[in-house]
Design a protein around this motif. Structure first.
Motif, mmCIF file in Angstrom:
data_model
loop_
_atom_site.group_PDB
_atom_site.id
_atom_site.type_symbol
_atom_site.label_atom_id
_atom_site.label_comp_id
_atom_site.label_asym_id
_atom_site.label_seq_id
_atom_site.Cartn_x
_atom_site.Cartn_y
_atom_site.Cartn_z
ATOM 1 N N THR A 785 -12.466 -13.730 3.154
ATOM 2 C CA THR A 785 -13.073 -12.576 3.803
ATOM 3 C C THR A 785 -12.387 -11.284 3.378
ATOM 4 O O THR A 785 -13.035 -10.242 3.228
ATOM 5 C CB THR A 785 -13.044 -12.746 5.332
ATOM 6 N N HIS A 786 -11.079 -11.332 3.164
ATOM 7 C CA HIS A 786 -10.380 -10.158 2.600
ATOM 8 C C HIS A 786 -10.991 -9.792 1.247
ATOM 9 O O HIS A 786 -11.214 -8.612 0.949
ATOM 10 C CB HIS A 786 -8.887 -10.454 2.432
ATOM 11 N N LEU A 787 -11.251 -10.802 0.419
ATOM 12 C CA LEU A 787 -11.856 -10.554 -0.889
ATOM 13 C C LEU A 787 -13.243 -9.930 -0.756
ATOM 14 O O LEU A 787 -13.592 -8.996 -1.473
ATOM 15 C CB LEU A 787 -11.961 -11.856 -1.678
ATOM 16 N N LEU A 788 -14.029 -10.463 0.158
ATOM 17 C CA LEU A 788 -15.382 -9.954 0.356
ATOM 18 C C LEU A 788 -15.346 -8.491 0.798
ATOM 19 O O LEU A 788 -16.104 -7.644 0.296
ATOM 20 C CB LEU A 788 -16.103 -10.813 1.400
ATOM 21 N N LEU A 789 -14.451 -8.189 1.720
ATOM 22 C CA LEU A 789 -14.330 -6.813 2.201
ATOM 23 C C LEU A 789 -13.813 -5.902 1.081
ATOM 24 O O LEU A 789 -14.294 -4.762 0.916
ATOM 25 C CB LEU A 789 -13.393 -6.768 3.411
ATOM 26 N N ALA A 790 -12.863 -6.395 0.311
ATOM 27 C CA ALA A 790 -12.318 -5.593 -0.795
ATOM 28 C C ALA A 790 -13.410 -5.250 -1.804
ATOM 29 O O ALA A 790 -13.510 -4.110 -2.278
ATOM 30 C CB ALA A 790 -11.190 -6.352 -1.480
ATOM 31 N N ASP A 791 -14.230 -6.240 -2.134
ATOM 32 C CA ASP A 791 -15.306 -5.996 -3.100
ATOM 33 C C ASP A 791 -16.305 -4.977 -2.566
ATOM 34 O O ASP A 791 -16.839 -4.155 -3.319
ATOM 35 C CB ASP A 791 -16.016 -7.308 -3.428
ATOM 36 N N TYR A 792 -16.551 -5.036 -1.277
ATOM 37 C CA TYR A 792 -17.449 -4.047 -0.673
ATOM 38 C C TYR A 792 -16.865 -2.647 -0.823
ATOM 39 O O TYR A 792 -17.553 -1.704 -1.233
ATOM 40 C CB TYR A 792 -17.684 -4.380 0.799
ATOM 41 N N TYR A 793 -15.584 -2.512 -0.473
ATOM 42 C CA TYR A 793 -14.936 -1.198 -0.588
ATOM 43 C C TYR A 793 -14.962 -0.713 -2.043
ATOM 44 O O TYR A 793 -15.216 0.464 -2.323
ATOM 45 C CB TYR A 793 -13.495 -1.281 -0.104
ATOM 46 N N LEU A 794 -14.680 -1.613 -2.969
ATOM 47 C CA LEU A 794 -14.629 -1.232 -4.376
ATOM 48 C C LEU A 794 -16.005 -0.752 -4.851
ATOM 49 O O LEU A 794 -16.115 0.246 -5.565
ATOM 50 C CB LEU A 794 -14.172 -2.424 -5.212
ATOM 51 N N LYS A 795 -17.036 -1.456 -4.437
ATOM 52 C CA LYS A 795 -18.397 -1.070 -4.838
ATOM 53 C C LYS A 795 -18.754 0.304 -4.301
ATOM 54 O O LYS A 795 -19.527 1.055 -4.922
ATOM 55 C CB LYS A 795 -19.392 -2.116 -4.334
ATOM 56 N N HIS A 796 -18.193 0.657 -3.160
ATOM 57 C CA HIS A 796 -18.494 1.946 -2.537
ATOM 58 C C HIS A 796 -17.399 2.978 -2.810
ATOM 59 O O HIS A 796 -17.254 3.944 -2.050
ATOM 60 C CB HIS A 796 -18.701 1.750 -1.027
ATOM 61 N N THR A 797 -16.632 2.737 -3.872
ATOM 62 C CA THR A 797 -15.585 3.654 -4.364
ATOM 63 C C THR A 797 -14.574 4.041 -3.286
ATOM 64 O O THR A 797 -14.022 5.136 -3.309
ATOM 65 C CB THR A 797 -16.206 4.933 -4.976
ATOM 66 N N GLN A 798 -14.327 3.144 -2.361
ATOM 67 C CA GLN A 798 -13.269 3.352 -1.372
ATOM 68 C C GLN A 798 -12.045 2.574 -1.865
ATOM 69 O O GLN A 798 -11.639 1.557 -1.294
ATOM 70 C CB GLN A 798 -13.736 2.868 0.004
ATOM 71 N N ASN A 799 -11.462 3.080 -2.953
ATOM 72 C CA ASN A 799 -10.469 2.318 -3.685
ATOM 73 C C ASN A 799 -9.195 2.054 -2.893
ATOM 74 O O ASN A 799 -8.586 0.991 -3.021
ATOM 75 C CB ASN A 799 -10.129 3.028 -4.997
ATOM 76 N N ALA A 800 -8.765 2.999 -2.112
ATOM 77 C CA ALA A 800 -7.540 2.799 -1.344
ATOM 78 C C ALA A 800 -7.703 1.663 -0.348
ATOM 79 O O ALA A 800 -6.816 0.809 -0.187
ATOM 80 C CB ALA A 800 -7.154 4.090 -0.627
ATOM 81 N N LEU A 801 -8.863 1.637 0.315
ATOM 82 C CA LEU A 801 -9.115 0.554 1.263
ATOM 83 C C LEU A 801 -9.249 -0.782 0.540
ATOM 84 O O LEU A 801 -8.760 -1.812 1.016
ATOM 85 C CB LEU A 801 -10.386 0.851 2.069
ATOM 86 N N ALA A 802 -9.917 -0.764 -0.610
ATOM 87 C CA ALA A 802 -10.054 -1.992 -1.392
ATOM 88 C C ALA A 802 -8.686 -2.510 -1.813
ATOM 89 O O ALA A 802 -8.405 -3.719 -1.730
ATOM 90 C CB ALA A 802 -10.927 -1.751 -2.616
ATOM 91 N N ALA A 803 -7.824 -1.607 -2.250
ATOM 92 C CA ALA A 803 -6.491 -2.018 -2.686
ATOM 93 C C ALA A 803 -5.740 -2.712 -1.556
ATOM 94 O O ALA A 803 -5.066 -3.730 -1.778
ATOM 95 C CB ALA A 803 -5.703 -0.807 -3.174
ATOM 96 N N GLY A 804 -5.852 -2.201 -0.361
ATOM 97 C CA GLY A 804 -5.172 -2.826 0.777
ATOM 98 C C GLY A 804 -5.632 -4.254 0.998
ATOM 99 O O GLY A 804 -4.820 -5.142 1.304
ATOM 100 N N GLN A 805 -6.932 -4.500 0.832
ATOM 101 C CA GLN A 805 -7.441 -5.856 1.019
ATOM 102 C C GLN A 805 -6.975 -6.787 -0.102
ATOM 103 O O GLN A 805 -6.583 -7.932 0.143
ATOM 104 C CB GLN A 805 -8.974 -5.831 1.082
ATOM 105 N N TYR A 806 -7.022 -6.299 -1.352
ATOM 106 C CA TYR A 806 -6.554 -7.131 -2.466
ATOM 107 C C TYR A 806 -5.076 -7.461 -2.316
ATOM 108 O O TYR A 806 -4.620 -8.575 -2.641
ATOM 109 C CB TYR A 806 -6.810 -6.430 -3.801
ATOM 110 N N GLU A 807 -4.299 -6.514 -1.823
ATOM 111 C CA GLU A 807 -2.875 -6.766 -1.607
ATOM 112 C C GLU A 807 -2.665 -7.880 -0.589
ATOM 113 O O GLU A 807 -1.765 -8.726 -0.738
ATOM 114 C CB GLU A 807 -2.185 -5.473 -1.154
ATOM 115 N N GLN A 808 -3.496 -7.898 0.431
ATOM 116 C CA GLN A 808 -3.412 -8.968 1.435
ATOM 117 C C GLN A 808 -3.704 -10.325 0.800
ATOM 118 O O GLN A 808 -3.041 -11.318 1.083
ATOM 119 C CB GLN A 808 -4.395 -8.700 2.574
ATOM 120 N N VAL A 809 -4.706 -10.361 -0.045
ATOM 121 C CA VAL A 809 -5.065 -11.622 -0.699
ATOM 122 C C VAL A 809 -3.908 -12.123 -1.557
ATOM 123 O O VAL A 809 -3.548 -13.308 -1.524
ATOM 124 C CB VAL A 809 -6.333 -11.450 -1.566
ATOM 125 N N LEU A 810 -3.298 -11.226 -2.317
ATOM 126 C CA LEU A 810 -2.228 -11.645 -3.218
ATOM 127 C C LEU A 810 -0.975 -12.087 -2.484
ATOM 128 O O LEU A 810 -0.181 -12.872 -3.012
ATOM 129 C CB LEU A 810 -1.904 -10.517 -4.196
#
Length: 936
Positions: A785-810
């Motif tokens: 779900t973190h990945l799904l949310l990150a991809d959503y943020y990335l698609k909507h150019t909310q890169n900072a929020l996307a980065a936070g989700q990807y960091e959680q996944v890693l």
């Protein structure tokens, strides 16, 4: 579980091969002008490259030479370029070559490009072909009809060849493949043997023979057949056909655990088509079977990068993550596969096991139920066992009761009630049991036991508990009474109270094996595996031939992942009780989960032979045939099961499934309607019927069925889920989101959360990601779900929020390639110095992926290392020539390494393509700088 399943009926063409222009080098041709005659000689010797060059040379000086165009088209076809061949053969036709010369190669090229309708329209049977060409055209038409699944027309085409040429191998192979499709292996083998006798060096015949052996699980025989054809000199078959045969060879070798051989064959395939996704999948499957799980993931990531909707790869990725204990990752991939194909039995069963491992037993049972026909629930098993002990099943007294001539005696009434229960007519069983007059202790024990069992089967646990509690209260010193009460409490979900009753039963009678088995079953349900095993072991010490304990140990081994031990225990139970269906069915299910469908069918046939009048056995056989893809063979045993037990919803639902697969939707609708009429809460039947209505464009009718489920407390959430699924299929996203939201209020789980998000997102709702954030607030370790949310943020150019989700996944999964790659890209955009290290990790895991290579190279450029980036980008650009961002990054690398001309050329081609991408303004600016052109 069954994971390797190529379509063995139609050869799949369209595989990527080197283009013909790359095949012209180093061919040793000395003629300057070329000659059609020389080309024909080269072609006859299998030297297709040389033939191609001869034709090209002729056409350079005479572009109207029809014979050269024909030669060129034939050579292109044999070099694996059917699309080029079509154009060249059309030129041959336009320049006067008669139809009987170009018809066969044209047909083969159309077949190779899967243009079946065009083949039938182009090569009509009324053309003036000479006899040999006419026969080959008829075979090609049959192959086209087979490709369109118009099997009757295909048969007619093949049969039309045989009167004049009874030994025609193409027609005989076609008929063999039709017979195999119709599940008539004997006829298929007969046709293949005739074809072999007529054409022992025909490669297509040997491949067909190998396919028959493979489908019959004779993998050694299949391997020998495929190997045989590889030894032919200059066989008349296309590179695509050879590629197919090699994939089957690798598959046969893998099935025999000949991993070194399989990997060597895969390497040969990779030389033919390096980027073909199936090869990465096949490699991953071998690595998975070898236990090289990380390497398998790397291969599968390459498949999913280019084919994200590849259900087969999603299932195998789920299996690999499950084997690694990454259950949240496994759930994500398996849920994706289920979303693409709700009928994917492999995905459904492994997803259910994954959910069970995560402690979500209710969801696991709901997920598994549609995929385990004929297998009773744990509660039913306990209840059946208790009834058998209480009524003395199998004893001489029980047999006498069943055969008593006194039709109104209690024994006769018990027999009739038992028959009603066995046939699935719980209402009639309840009526008969309630009509039996009060009797002695034995009569009351039998009545109460059967009545509780009936209520459990009817899913009326409250009534079951009420009857059992009253009986236990009246017989406080009766061990069997407490055992019965405990079984009813388990059905009602009252496990602590059930444990107390089982313990009391054992205290009153330490030799009560049913109580020990029941305690073991309860421990197993609650995850106390050691305690459960101890109870079952105690039973076997007291009764070494106790089949119930052996079966229970097998089921426990399944839960603990020891499949070999499970199979061993189930076989022991079958030896101990050859006519008891429980162990047979458990073993059939186990084989099905492991993809051993032939073994599952064989075991189910043994059960049906041992108990030919047992509807559960017949249903197990039908279900096994269904899982093996033999819906035709499934029909007979499933119909017999329904005839013997017409009231059991599971049997009739399975029959409907087989009928749907056989395209007898009218009969399926009748059976599903009967199930729903008798039990409106039968979710599986309702879902199937709803989607049949949806396919018939009766959305209101389908929604009505979903709303029917919503009116029942036990199925209310399932009803809203079904309504949402129906609206999603109809692209009514707003209505789907509303239905899913209603379902979430009743059943808050991840699949429904994801569905709700997808519907909200598609509907254009404001902040659809809110449902994902809410879920993660309560389930912070849910990486998918973190990945799904990150991809959503990335698609909507909310890169900072996307980065936070990807960091959680890693943090949870340091090798997750998607998170590594996307976070590296974001960091590069943010000038974060961590970008390069992350991008390099992703690249090492999937260096063949153009997108991942591009991210790494762009990070290298950002860190002033363009010379290191350049070769990586050249390879990525070659692999993905239509990816504009990669082309732009390549131009930057070329410019920064001093290749100004190369950069201008790359950018000019990019501008000419008109592609729109995020870096387009920067690319245009660089082009102006390199060319000295000012912006307008």
């Amino acid at each position: 579980m069954r994971l390797i399943k190529l379509n063995t009926r139609i050869v799949h063409y369209g595989l990527a091969f080197l283009c013909a222009t790359l095949l012209l080098s180093s061919c040793g041709i000395t003629s300057r002008h070329g000659s059609v005659d020389a080309g024909i000689k080269y072609q006859a010797n299998g030297e297709y490259r040389a033939a191609y060059i001869e034709a090209k040379k002729v056409l350079q000086r005479d572009s109207k030479n029809g014979e050269a165009w024909l030669l060129l088209g034939q050579a292109s076809l044999m070099l694996g370029n059917p699309k080029d061949a079509l154009s060249e053969l059309q030129n041959a036709e336009a320049n006067g070559v008669p139809i009987e010369r170009w018809a066969v190669p044209m047909g083969r090229a159309l077949l190779a490009t899967q243009q079946y309708d065009k083949l039938l329209a182009t090569l009509t049977p009324d053309k003036p072909y000479e006899s040999k060409v006419k026969a080959r055209v008829a075979v090609l038409r049959g192959d086209a009809y087979r490709g369109l699944k118009q099997f009757d027309q295909a048969r007619q085409a093949y049969m039309a060849v045989l009167p004049a040429d009874p030994k025609n191998p193409g027609a005989l192979v076609g008929l063999a493949q039709l017979a195999a499709t119709a599940n008539d292996p004997d006829s298929a083998r007969n046709y293949v043997q005739q074809a072999l006798a007529a054409a022992p060096d025909n490669p297509q015949v040997w491949v067909a023979k190998g396919d028959l052996a493979f489908d019959g699980a004779d993998f050694a025989g299949a391997e020998a057949d495929y190997q045989k054809v590889m030894g032919f000199k200059n066989p008349d078959w296309l590179p695509q056909e050879r590629f197919y045969a090699l994939t089957r060879l690798a598959n046969a070798q893998a099935q025999q655990n000949q991993f070194d051989k399989a990997l060597a064959t895969i390497q040969t395939l990779e030389k033919m088509s390096p980027q073909h996704p199936y090869l990465h999948y096949l490699h991953a499957m071998v690595l998975y079977k070898q236990g090289h799980l990380d390497a398998a993931i790397s291969e599968l990531q390459q498949v999913l990068q280019v084919s994200p909707d590849n259900a087969r790869a999603q299932v195998l990725m789920g299996a690999v993550n499950y084997a690694q204990g990454n259950y949240s990752q496994a759930e994500m991939y398996l849920s994706n596969a289920m979303g693409m194909d709700q009928k994917n039995v492999d995905a459904r069963k492994l997803l259910a096991l994954t959910l069970y491992r995560e402690g979500r037993s209710r969801q696991a049972l709901d997920t598994l139920r549609p995929a385990t026909p004929g297998t009773p629930s744990d509660t039913e098993l306990l209840a059946l066992l208790q009834r058998a002990v209480a009524t003395g099943a199998g004893s001489p007294g029980a047999v006498a009761a069943a055969t008593s001539g006194a039709s109104n005696s209690p024994d006769a009434q018990f027999a009739r009630a038992g028959n009603a229960l066995a046939s699935g007519n719980e209402a009639e069983a309840t009526r008969l049991l309630q009509e039996i007059p009060a009797g002695d202790a034995s009569t009351e024990a039998r009545r109460n036991s059967m009545l509780v069992m009936t209520y459990v089967r009817e899913q009326r646990p409250a009534e079951a508990v009420k009857v059992a509690a009253a009986y236990a209260s009246s017989n406080p010193r009766d061990s069997a009474a407490h055992l019965l009460y405990g079984t009813a409490l388990v059905a009602a979900g009252q496990r602590p109270e059930a444990r107390a009753q089982y313990s009391e039963a054992l205290k009153l009678d330490p030799e009560n094996l049913a109580a020990l088995l029941s305690l073991g079953g309860l421990d197993s349900l609650e995850g106390h595996y050691e305690a459960a095993a101890s109870s079952y072991a105690t039973v076997l010490k007291k009764d070494p031939r106790n089949a119930a304990a052996m079966t229970a140990l097998g089921q426990l081994a399944v839960l603990q992942g020891d499949r070999a031990e499970a199979a061993k225990r189930f076989k022991q139970a079958i030896d101990a009780a050859p006519k008891s269906p429980t162990a047979y069915i458990a073993l059939v299910v186990l084989y099905g989960e492991d993809g051993k469908f032939d073994e599952a069918v064989s075991m189910a046939k043994q059960l049906a032979a041992a108990s030919p009048d047992n509807p559960a056995a017949l249903n197990a056989l039908g279900a096994a045939e269904l899982n093996a893809g033999h819906h035709g063979e499934a029909l007979k045993p499933l119909q017999q099961a329904v005839n013997l037990a017409p009231q059991v919803p599971l049997y009739r639902t399975n029959l409907a499934r087989a009928q749907i697969l056989g395209k007898d939707t009218k009969a399926a609708e009748g059976n599903l309607d009967a199930v729903i009429k008798a039990g409106p809460s039968e979710v599986t039947a309702v879902v199937l019927r709803a989607f049949l209505k949806s396919q018939e464009h009766d959305l209101p009718g389908a929604i009505g069925l979903a709303q029917m489920l919503q009116k029942q407390p036990a199925t209310k959430a399932a009803g809203f889920t079904l309504e949402g699924d129906l609206y999603m299929a109809n692209k009514s996203y707003r209505e789907a989101a509303q239905a899913y939201q209603q379902g979430l209020k009743l059943q808050y789980d991840r699949p429904l959360v994801v569905k709700s998000f997808l519907a909200l997102n598609e509907s254009g709702a404001n902040a659809p990601e809110g449902v994902l954030r809410d879920w993660l607030a309560k389930h912070p370790d849910d990486a998918p779900t973190h990945l799904l949310l990150a991809d959503y943020y990335l698609k909507h150019t909310q890169n900072a929020l996307a980065a936070g989700q990807y960091e959680q996944v890693l943090k949870m999964h340091p090798s997750n390639i998607d998170a590594l790659n996307n976070l590296a890209w974001i960091y590069t955009e943010q000038n974060n110095p961590k970008a390069l290290a992350l991008a390099e990790r992703a690249y090492k895991l999937a260096s063949e992926s153009p997108g991942i290579a591009d991210t790494y190279a762009w990070a290298l450029i950002a860190h002033d290392q363009p010379r290191t980036a350049l070769p990586i980008l050249l390879q990525a650009a070659k692999a993905a020539p239509k990816a504009p961002a990669i082309q732009y990054h390549l131009a930057v690398a070329q410019a920064r390494t001093g290749d100004q001309a190369g950069a201008r050329s790359t950018l000019a081609a990019l501008q000419k393509s008109g592609a729109d991408f995020q870096g387009k303004p920067a690319a245009e600016k660089l082009y102006r700088e390199l060319t000295g052109v000012t912006a307008k």
